[in-house]
Design an enzyme around this catalytic site. Structure first.
Site, PDB file in Angstrom:
ATOM      1  CB  CYS A 154      -0.903  -0.018   1.236  1.00 31.16           C
ATOM      2  SG  CYS A 154      -1.947   1.443   1.376  1.00 31.16           S
ATOM      3  CB  CYS A 193      -0.547   2.546   5.648  1.00 29.68           C
ATOM      4  SG  CYS A 193      -1.166   0.903   5.202  1.00 29.68           S
ATOM      5  CB  CYS A 200      -4.710  -1.247   2.342  1.00 32.34           C
ATOM      6  SG  CYS A 200      -3.584  -1.156   3.758  1.00 32.34           S
ATOM      7  CB  CYS A 250      -4.600   2.659   5.689  1.00 29.67           C
ATOM      8  SG  CYS A 250      -4.331   2.465   3.906  1.00 29.67           S
ATOM      9  CG  ASP A 266      19.678  -2.789 -16.327  1.00 34.01           C
ATOM     10  OD1 ASP A 266      19.740  -3.985 -16.690  1.00 34.01           O
ATOM     11  OD2 ASP A 266      19.459  -2.451 -15.147  1.00 34.01           O
TER      12      ASP A 266
END
Length: 444
Positions: free
Chosen positions: A211, A214, A233, A236, A359
């Site tokens: 999340c 939070c 979540c 929260c 990369d």
């Protein structure tokens, strides 16, 4: 009329025409020249757009979504300025306006549909104030250029806050995009797919596992692919927003179909990810106030082009070209290829030029083992990093043919293959490969 502005537009048009004659894309050069001659050109031309400016941002699907949105607006009778080629940094955006302007130095457009590279919003937003932003998704992409995904999110949110009235049209199935939109404070509209569509067979990296509010691990009731799905979540209360535009009864086969707001949408494309692209374009025109009554007509005539599932016919063989530039996109490409159960050949061309990201470690996060099925009769690796691609396939016990010359690889497979060829390329291989396919298509 400012003489320098006129000169900038004329010079851009001359540069664009000259590059076209030499078989080069030339769009970024046109923009660079225009900006050098008249630095205020983007600000002044964008202010002449009568009704609204859309920008389309996100890791995957920008070009298809932007071009589809432009075509949908044109189907509604609107005049549109659009960077169709996918040149989405500052010079490419300037070129779209300069090349779209008349010789009198003015833009005659109701709307602008502008695809914008996420990092380039820092250079574009101070010069142009959009009315709408369509967000497709946020995946890991070109680590050496963008860094970790938090950096991209921070840039986007910072720039979104500079245009507080800009309405965000966001893929609510992506926890990263949804959180960023909610946190920005801008007005938001969401699109998404509320029910699982197909079994997720990949072992993908899930960027949105935690999340952003939070830090708690998100709980998913299902994934569509990568981190897209139904999340919440447990700590929260942050959760997937209820979509304003919800794709229902989604069918994925040789064509895509789904219902939204009671309208049945059918498109002759492969690839589940294209449901999101179509839905984003639909949400865009609806948010702009159109009833979408011409949307299906647009889809029937829409050709993705620019190497996004683009079709070619070469000496009796069907060839499909598609861009694949990061793990999430490549896995969806593989899914689209595997939806075709007929015998087929595959060419994979990987470059490591600056625009690709030097990369290429991301290749190890792609589920290439899925290409080991019997229907795939041959895989040819090509491009600058063909040896790396060959090694990657060797690690999943898939043999490949090495041919660094992309044109020779295509000619060989057309001559001795199944007659059904997929060419998957990363960014800088796209334009040159498309030119090769166009040339071969013209040969008899």
């Amino acid at each position: 009329m400012k003489i320098r502005k006129l000169l900038a537009i004329w010079a851009a048009k001359a540069a664009g025409a000259g590059c076209k004659m030499m078989g080069r894309q030339g769009v970024t050069w046109a923009g660079k020249i225009a900006l050098k001659i008249y630095p205020q050109i983007l600000t002044e031309l964008s202010e002449e757009v009568r009704k609204g400016i859309f920008v389309v941002c996100g890791t995957n699907g920008k070009t298809t979504t932007n071009n589809m949105l432009s075509a949908a607006l044109e189907a509604e009778g609107q005049k549109v300025v659009c960077n169709h080629t996918g040149s989405n940094m500052l010079n490419g955006v300037v070129a779209a306006f300069a090349l779209g302007a008349g010789l009198n130095g003015h833009i005659d457009a109701d709307y602008a549909c502008i695809e914008v590279d996420e990092a380039s919003t820092r250079h574009i937003f101070p010069r142009m104030k959009p009315n709408y932003m369509v967000m497709t998704n946020l995946f890991r992409d070109q680590l050496d250029r963008y860094g970790e995904i938090d950096i991209t999110m921070n840039i986007l949110e910072e720039m979104i806050r500079t245009v507080p009235d800009m309405k965000l049209i966001v893929n609510g199935d992506d926890a990263l995009s949804a959180y960023m939109a909610m946190d920005s404070g801008n007005p938001c509209v969401y699109y998404g797919i509320s029910r699982p569509v197909m079994k997720n067979e990949t072992n993908e990296i899930r960027e949105g596992r935690f999340c952003k509010k939070c830090g708690e691990r998100l709980q998913y009731s299902f994934y569509h692919y990568s981190q897209l799905g139904d999340y919440q979540c447990p700590k929260c209360g942050f959760k997937r927003p209820v979509p304003d535009y919800d794709a229902e009864d989604v069918k994925v086969s040789d064509q895509l179909s789904f219902s939204v707001e009671g309208n049945r949408i059918v498109a002759n494309y492969r690839g589940f990810y294209n449901v999101y692209n179509i839905l984003a374009a639909y949400a865009g025109i609806r948010t702009a106030g159109f009833k979408s009554e011409h949307f299906m007509d647009m889809l029937k005539n829409f050709n993705p082009e620019n190497g996004r599932m683009e079709q070619f016919r070469i000496k009796g063989a069907g060839v499909t070209l598609n861009l694949a530039k990061n793990p999430a996109g490549f896995n969806q490409n593989i899914s689209a290829v595997m939806q075709d159960t007929n015998p087929k050949d595959v060419i994979i061309a990987i470059n490591d030029n600056a625009q690709d990201g030097i990369d290429i470690s991301w290749l190890w996060d792609v589920d290439f083992d899925r290409l080991g099925e019997e229907s795939i009769r041959s895989i040819t690796v090509s491009g600058i990093r063909c040896q790396d691609m060959r090694l990657r396939l060797k690690y999943v016990d898939i043999p490949s043919i090495l041919e660094s010359d992309v044109e020779k690889a295509i000619r060989d497979r057309v001559a001795d293959g199944t007659g059904n060829l997929y060419v998957l390329v990363n960014y800088t291989a796209l334009f040159s490969t498309r030119n090769i396919l166009k040339k071969l298509e013209g040969e008899h």
